[in-house]
Design a protein around this motif. Structure first.
Motif, PDB file in Angstrom:
ATOM      1  N   ILE A  34     -60.555  46.878  -5.864  1.00  0.00           N
ATOM      2  CA  ILE A  34     -59.297  47.647  -5.873  1.00  0.00           C
ATOM      3  C   ILE A  34     -58.817  47.873  -4.438  1.00  0.00           C
ATOM      4  O   ILE A  34     -57.632  47.734  -4.129  1.00  0.00           O
ATOM      5  N   LEU A  35     -59.762  48.202  -3.538  1.00  0.00           N
ATOM      6  CA  LEU A  35     -59.420  48.424  -2.126  1.00  0.00           C
ATOM      7  C   LEU A  35     -58.790  47.175  -1.517  1.00  0.00           C
ATOM      8  O   LEU A  35     -57.721  47.241  -0.889  1.00  0.00           O
ATOM      9  N   TYR A  36     -59.444  46.002  -1.702  1.00  0.00           N
ATOM     10  CA  TYR A  36     -58.931  44.754  -1.132  1.00  0.00           C
ATOM     11  C   TYR A  36     -57.584  44.372  -1.752  1.00  0.00           C
ATOM     12  O   TYR A  36     -56.692  43.866  -1.070  1.00  0.00           O
ATOM     13  N   PHE A  37     -57.434  44.605  -3.044  1.00  0.00           N
ATOM     14  CA  PHE A  37     -56.186  44.301  -3.744  1.00  0.00           C
ATOM     15  C   PHE A  37     -55.027  45.117  -3.154  1.00  0.00           C
ATOM     16  O   PHE A  37     -53.963  44.568  -2.851  1.00  0.00           O
ATOM     17  N   ILE A  38     -55.257  46.412  -2.966  1.00  0.00           N
ATOM     18  CA  ILE A  38     -54.215  47.290  -2.419  1.00  0.00           C
ATOM     19  C   ILE A  38     -53.890  46.912  -0.974  1.00  0.00           C
ATOM     20  O   ILE A  38     -52.709  46.868  -0.570  1.00  0.00           O
ATOM     21  N   GLN A  39     -54.919  46.638  -0.170  1.00  0.00           N
ATOM     22  CA  GLN A  39     -54.693  46.247   1.221  1.00  0.00           C
ATOM     23  C   GLN A  39     -53.840  44.980   1.308  1.00  0.00           C
ATOM     24  O   GLN A  39     -52.908  44.898   2.113  1.00  0.00           O
ATOM     25  N   ASN A  64     -45.969  44.024   0.919  1.00  0.00           N
ATOM     26  CA  ASN A  64     -44.901  44.990   0.642  1.00  0.00           C
ATOM     27  C   ASN A  64     -45.414  46.397   0.943  1.00  0.00           C
ATOM     28  O   ASN A  64     -46.190  46.953   0.178  1.00  0.00           O
ATOM     29  N   PRO A  65     -45.006  46.987   2.054  1.00  0.00           N
ATOM     30  CA  PRO A  65     -45.503  48.321   2.431  1.00  0.00           C
ATOM     31  C   PRO A  65     -45.250  49.406   1.384  1.00  0.00           C
ATOM     32  O   PRO A  65     -45.929  50.429   1.364  1.00  0.00           O
ATOM     33  N   ASN A  66     -44.280  49.190   0.505  1.00  0.00           N
ATOM     34  CA  ASN A  66     -43.956  50.172  -0.537  1.00  0.00           C
ATOM     35  C   ASN A  66     -44.589  49.830  -1.883  1.00  0.00           C
ATOM     36  O   ASN A  66     -44.173  50.359  -2.918  1.00  0.00           O
ATOM     37  N   PHE A  67     -45.574  48.937  -1.859  1.00  0.00           N
ATOM     38  CA  PHE A  67     -46.158  48.441  -3.113  1.00  0.00           C
ATOM     39  C   PHE A  67     -46.697  49.564  -3.992  1.00  0.00           C
ATOM     40  O   PHE A  67     -46.457  49.591  -5.203  1.00  0.00           O
ATOM     41  N   ILE A  68     -47.433  50.508  -3.404  1.00  0.00           N
ATOM     42  CA  ILE A  68     -48.030  51.595  -4.198  1.00  0.00           C
ATOM     43  C   ILE A  68     -46.945  52.456  -4.844  1.00  0.00           C
ATOM     44  O   ILE A  68     -46.987  52.732  -6.041  1.00  0.00           O
ATOM     45  N   GLU A  69     -45.959  52.866  -4.031  1.00  0.00           N
ATOM     46  CA  GLU A  69     -44.895  53.732  -4.536  1.00  0.00           C
ATOM     47  C   GLU A  69     -44.118  53.051  -5.663  1.00  0.00           C
ATOM     48  O   GLU A  69     -43.728  53.698  -6.648  1.00  0.00           O
ATOM     49  N   GLU A  70     -43.898  51.748  -5.531  1.00  0.00           N
ATOM     50  CA  GLU A  70     -43.097  51.012  -6.515  1.00  0.00           C
ATOM     51  C   GLU A  70     -43.872  50.666  -7.783  1.00  0.00           C
ATOM     52  O   GLU A  70     -43.268  50.377  -8.822  1.00  0.00           O
TER      53      GLU A  70
END
Length: 340
Positions: free
Chosen positions: A222-227, A233-239
């Motif tokens: 999960i960590l590597y996927f998010i990184q 896309n710097p806004n990936f989490i928010e979106e």
């Protein structure tokens, strides 16, 4: 014939919640919990701060439990306390108070294994909640433990599967931290997952033999996927927050359910009871309800207030031990790690 006048005062202080309850036989008269919010700013429980907060909370919490139950301390039949497992400093606050009060009142002292209590919480008498019959399988899932236990009787239990590294609750909380969610993050993942797509992102399930679990590899994935996604896309989490949470929760539940299915197949036992803080998770509760219909299991989910750490569950174990005269002397010691 049951004695209608068995009153148990139970004390739970294994981690960061100071709790006290009064039971009359298997019925809860009061169940008081004082949470420690001080840990939120540190992103996890700080043992020294937990111990100090227990010292501040324990007298008011026990007093509130007795008052709500409308019981005088002189009416108590015994005092039950959490012996372990847990944080040593926290355990010592509860055990010291329990020993002193039992000695002063000249009543029996009962030591309780915290993990047994999560399982036996199902035997608290509550309207609308059915009790399992022996034997049954218990899935205990919390921030510190992930176990499948074969329960033959109140004190005849055997762990048949457990985590080889991280507990499921830690997997939820650490995943939440990766997503920038505040501590404790597990309930927030559950909240966002309810409005997300569980198939949006695929995470590989660890291949662990037998009935054991592993969550450290999933956490790293999960960590590597998010990184990787944040670089794109710097806004990936928010979106994508809802879908990410739903996908993480779906994967964790799949891991738990796969092992439960295997445990049922190996033991032939189709009664499944869950316990521990993570059993409050709506996704896990829904998965068990589906399994009950799909596989013919009989599932038991405790009342919400008996899932997270509480003293009522300590009290029900205390009551069962009281019936068999299983008492301790004041020389009993708290144990951060305790034999199951």
């Amino acid at each position: 014939m049951q004695n209608p006048e068995v009153f148990i005062l139970a004390i739970e202080s294994s981690c960061d919640d100071t709790a006290a309850a009064v039971l009359q036989n298997d019925r809860v008269l009061s169940n008081i919990v004082a949470n420690q919010l001080i840990h939120n700013q540190y992103g996890g429980v700080v043992p020294e701060l937990a111990s100090r907060a227990h010292q501040q909370n324990i007298v008011p919490v026990i007093d509130a439990a007795l008052q709500k139950a409308n019981i005088q301390k002189e009416q108590l039949s015994a005092i039950a306390f959490t012996q372990g497992p847990g944080l040593m400093g926290s355990l010592l606050v509860g055990s010291s108070f329990a020993k002193s009060l039992a000695l002063a009142l000249k009543i029996p002292l009962i030591a309780v294994n915290h993990m047994h209590a999560h399982i036996l919480a199902h035997f608290i008498h509550e309207e609308g909640f059915e009790k399992p019959t022996f034997p049954f399988l218990a899935l205990t899932i919390s921030g510190g433990h992930t176990q499948i236990v074969k329960v033959n009787d109140f004190f005849d239990m055997k762990i048949i599967g457990e985590t080889t590294d991280d507990a499921v609750g830690e997997a939820f909380d650490k995943s939440a931290k990766i997503l920038g969610l505040p501590y404790p993050g597990g309930p927030l993942i559950d909240k966002y997952a309810q409005i997300g797509n569980p198939k949006a992102f695929a995470f590989t399930k660890p291949k662990v033999p037998g009935l054991d679990f592993s969550f450290s590899g999933l956490k790293t994935a999960i960590l590597y996927f998010i990184q990787k996604k944040k670089l794109e896309n710097p806004n990936f989490i928010e979106e994508n927050r809802n879908d990410i949470c739903a996908s993480i929760q779906y994967t964790i539940i799949e891991i738990l359910m796969d092992k439960l299915k295997l445990a049922v197949k190996e033991t032939g036992i189709k009664q499944i009871a869950i316990g521990g803080g993570v059993s409050a998770n709506s996704g896990i509760r829904n998965a068990l309800a589906e399994a009950q219909n799909k596989y013919g299991w009989k599932t038991f989910v405790p009342k919400f207030e008996y899932t997270t750490d509480n003293a009522a569950m300590i009290g029900i174990v205390g009551y069962q031990k009281f019936l068999t005269g299983n008492f301790e002397t004041s020389s009993v010691v708290s144990k951060a790690r305790i034999q199951f």
